[in-house]
Scaffold this motif. Sequence first.
Motif, PDB file in Angstrom:
ATOM      1  N   LEU A  57       0.823  -1.209   0.000  1.00 16.94           N
ATOM      2  CA  LEU A  57       0.000   0.000   0.000  1.00 16.94           C
ATOM      3  C   LEU A  57       0.856   1.258   0.000  1.00 16.94           C
ATOM      4  CD1 LEU A  57      -2.841  -1.006   2.514  1.00 16.94           C
ATOM      5  CD2 LEU A  57      -2.943  -0.934   0.004  1.00 16.94           C
ATOM      6  N   LEU A  58       1.925   1.246   0.785  1.00 15.19           N
ATOM      7  CA  LEU A  58       2.810   2.413   0.816  1.00 15.19           C
ATOM      8  C   LEU A  58       3.508   2.609  -0.525  1.00 15.19           C
ATOM      9  CD1 LEU A  58       4.470   2.189   4.351  1.00 15.19           C
ATOM     10  CD2 LEU A  58       2.703   3.782   3.580  1.00 15.19           C
ATOM     11  N   LEU A  59       3.865   1.508  -1.175  1.00 15.41           N
ATOM     12  CA  LEU A  59       4.485   1.621  -2.502  1.00 15.41           C
ATOM     13  C   LEU A  59       3.527   2.294  -3.480  1.00 15.41           C
ATOM     14  CD1 LEU A  59       6.258  -1.846  -2.824  1.00 15.41           C
ATOM     15  CD2 LEU A  59       7.376   0.383  -2.801  1.00 15.41           C
ATOM     16  N   ASN A  60       2.263   1.878  -3.470  1.00 16.81           N
ATOM     17  CA  ASN A  60       1.276   2.502  -4.356  1.00 16.81           C
ATOM     18  C   ASN A  60       1.021   3.953  -3.967  1.00 16.81           C
ATOM     19  OD1 ASN A  60       0.894   0.265  -5.986  1.00 16.81           O
ATOM     20  ND2 ASN A  60      -0.827  -0.524  -4.794  1.00 16.81           N
TER      21      ASN A  60
ATOM     22  N   GLN B   1       9.323   8.096   2.982  1.00 17.51           N
ATOM     23  CA  GLN B   1       8.788   9.454   3.148  1.00 17.51           C
ATOM     24  C   GLN B   1       7.265   9.451   3.082  1.00 17.51           C
ATOM     25  OE1 GLN B   1      10.250  12.308   0.321  1.00 17.51           O
ATOM     26  NE2 GLN B   1       9.293  14.040   1.357  1.00 17.51           N
ATOM     27  N   ALA B   2       6.695   8.688   2.131  1.00 14.19           N
ATOM     28  CA  ALA B   2       5.239   8.596   2.030  1.00 14.19           C
ATOM     29  C   ALA B   2       4.647   8.023   3.319  1.00 14.19           C
ATOM     30  CB  ALA B   2       4.844   7.730   0.836  1.00 14.19           C
ATOM     31  N   GLY B   3       5.323   7.015   3.885  1.00  9.05           N
ATOM     32  CA  GLY B   3       4.859   6.447   5.147  1.00  9.05           C
ATOM     33  C   GLY B   3       4.915   7.450   6.285  1.00  9.05           C
TER      34      GLY B   3
ATOM     35  N   ILE C 291       4.725  10.744   6.023  1.00  8.98           N
ATOM     36  CA  ILE C 291       3.659  11.731   5.805  1.00  8.98           C
ATOM     37  C   ILE C 291       2.321  11.161   6.254  1.00  8.98           C
ATOM     38  CG2 ILE C 291       2.360  12.995   4.037  1.00  8.98           C
ATOM     39  CD1 ILE C 291       5.013  13.199   2.465  1.00  8.98           C
ATOM     40  N   TYR C 292       2.063   9.900   5.893  1.00  4.16           N
ATOM     41  CA  TYR C 292       0.794   9.290   6.286  1.00  4.16           C
ATOM     42  C   TYR C 292       0.726   9.148   7.811  1.00  4.16           C
ATOM     43  CZ  TYR C 292      -3.484   6.653   5.935  1.00  4.16           C
ATOM     44  OH  TYR C 292      -4.796   6.275   6.051  1.00  4.16           O
ATOM     45  N   PHE C 293       1.836   8.771   8.429  1.00  6.20           N
ATOM     46  CA  PHE C 293       1.880   8.613   9.879  1.00  6.20           C
ATOM     47  C   PHE C 293       1.571   9.949  10.573  1.00  6.20           C
ATOM     48  CE2 PHE C 293       4.529   8.651  13.811  1.00  6.20           C
ATOM     49  CZ  PHE C 293       3.863   7.662  14.513  1.00  6.20           C
ATOM     50  N   LYS C 294       2.179  11.016  10.103  1.00  7.23           N
ATOM     51  CA  LYS C 294       1.918  12.332  10.696  1.00  7.23           C
ATOM     52  C   LYS C 294       0.449  12.702  10.560  1.00  7.23           C
ATOM     53  CE  LYS C 294       2.785  16.061   8.395  1.00  7.23           C
ATOM     54  NZ  LYS C 294       3.459  17.175   7.680  1.00  7.23           N
ATOM     55  N   ASN C 295      -0.133  12.484   9.385  1.00  3.63           N
ATOM     56  CA  ASN C 295      -1.536  12.843   9.180  1.00  3.63           C
ATOM     57  C   ASN C 295      -2.484  11.921   9.948  1.00  3.63           C
ATOM     58  OD1 ASN C 295      -0.883  14.997   7.503  1.00  3.63           O
ATOM     59  ND2 ASN C 295      -0.851  13.712   5.667  1.00  3.63           N
ATOM     60  N   TYR C 296      -2.092  10.652  10.085  1.00  3.56           N
ATOM     61  CA  TYR C 296      -2.871   9.720  10.904  1.00  3.56           C
ATOM     62  C   TYR C 296      -2.954  10.220  12.344  1.00  3.56           C
ATOM     63  CZ  TYR C 296      -3.103   5.721  14.143  1.00  3.56           C
ATOM     64  OH  TYR C 296      -3.374   4.896  15.193  1.00  3.56           O
ATOM     65  N   LEU C 297      -1.813  10.630  12.897  1.00  2.00           N
ATOM     66  CA  LEU C 297      -1.816  11.143  14.266  1.00  2.00           C
ATOM     67  C   LEU C 297      -2.623  12.427  14.378  1.00  2.00           C
ATOM     68  CD1 LEU C 297       1.917  10.540  15.290  1.00  2.00           C
ATOM     69  CD2 LEU C 297      -0.079   9.160  15.899  1.00  2.00           C
TER      70      LEU C 297
ATOM     71  N   PRO D  20      16.332   9.630   8.090  1.00  2.00           N
ATOM     72  CA  PRO D  20      16.858  10.506   7.035  1.00  2.00           C
ATOM     73  C   PRO D  20      16.118  11.842   7.043  1.00  2.00           C
ATOM     74  CG  PRO D  20      16.361   8.312   6.186  1.00  2.00           C
ATOM     75  CD  PRO D  20      15.787   8.373   7.561  1.00  2.00           C
ATOM     76  N   ARG D  21      16.741  12.868   6.493  1.00  2.00           N
ATOM     77  CA  ARG D  21      16.246  14.230   6.670  1.00  2.00           C
ATOM     78  C   ARG D  21      14.804  14.422   6.197  1.00  2.00           C
ATOM     79  NH1 ARG D  21      19.093  19.011   7.456  1.00  2.00           N
ATOM     80  NH2 ARG D  21      17.604  20.612   8.083  1.00  2.00           N
ATOM     81  N   LEU D  22      14.442  13.917   5.024  1.00  2.00           N
ATOM     82  CA  LEU D  22      13.088  14.137   4.512  1.00  2.00           C
ATOM     83  C   LEU D  22      12.044  13.431   5.385  1.00  2.00           C
ATOM     84  CD1 LEU D  22      13.629  13.881   0.648  1.00  2.00           C
ATOM     85  CD2 LEU D  22      13.289  15.951   2.035  1.00  2.00           C
ATOM     86  N   VAL D  23      12.375  12.241   5.843  1.00  2.00           N
ATOM     87  CA  VAL D  23      11.484  11.527   6.763  1.00  2.00           C
ATOM     88  C   VAL D  23      11.465  12.238   8.111  1.00  2.00           C
ATOM     89  CG1 VAL D  23      11.169   9.356   8.033  1.00  2.00           C
ATOM     90  CG2 VAL D  23      11.779   9.307   5.609  1.00  2.00           C
ATOM     91  N   GLN D  24      12.631  12.684   8.542  1.00  2.00           N
ATOM     92  CA  GLN D  24      12.752  13.371   9.825  1.00  2.00           C
ATOM     93  C   GLN D  24      11.875  14.615   9.886  1.00  2.00           C
ATOM     94  OE1 GLN D  24      16.512  15.563  10.984  1.00  2.00           O
ATOM     95  NE2 GLN D  24      16.694  13.743  12.297  1.00  2.00           N
TER      96      GLN D  24
END
Length: 253
Positions: A1-4, A50-52, A54-60, A94-98
Amino acid sequence: LLLNLAHAGGPQMSQAAEQLFQCESRPGFGIVLMQLVQSTNIGLEAGTHQAGAIYFKNYLKRRWPRATVEQGGVPDSEREVIREALLPVALQAPRLVQNQLFGALEDLSALDFPQDWPTLLQDLSRHLLAADGPASQFMALEAAHAVFGRFRLSTSIQNGEFLREVRHCAEVYGPGHLQVWKAACERALSGAIALGQIDGYWELLRSCIAVFHDLNAHVLPTFFCDNREAYLEGIIALLGCRGTGHAVGGQSP
């Protein structure tokens, strides 16, 4: 799902987002997602991490403010796990994920700190003191800025509880901050920094000043008042260095 979610377009991406949304109510969803974002040995490439994140931040952002599981909120047992893991996971990312995880830290701390997250302040201080170089010190300061930035932006400056909270944060976090500030100023002005390290020290000093601003924007805590000369001397020296065109470390910054 994260890949898609990261790479597919159109209907596939929308379907992946919808499936993830449907999974959010499952027990352990947030913890598993954070582990996937953190993991480096499951073959996910940077864009998927990075997509994961972003989704994690929005989920919270969606689920954390809801008070109970029945209202769609994160279960109490999972909240404690996420609080405990979020800062160390963010500092190692990594910076973008961070950047995304620091955004999650900012959102959660605005809701839970200090009442429901009493260990956060000590954790921020501990990670700053344990940082072993300008890059790791910079990341630790950026995490603190994510938490303390709300003080600078607050409109509750006449609220006694708000002022006590700022002062307490300054007293606990201040000693480590001053230690890093003095060492970074001394190093930056020493004339002994290699060309490839200059930008890192300027970033470190900028982040030091950002946290200083967070904690002094509306009130002058006792710690910073008592140590104002150490801060002002460094600021004046750095301004003189930049303003006169002299190079930090003998190099052009």
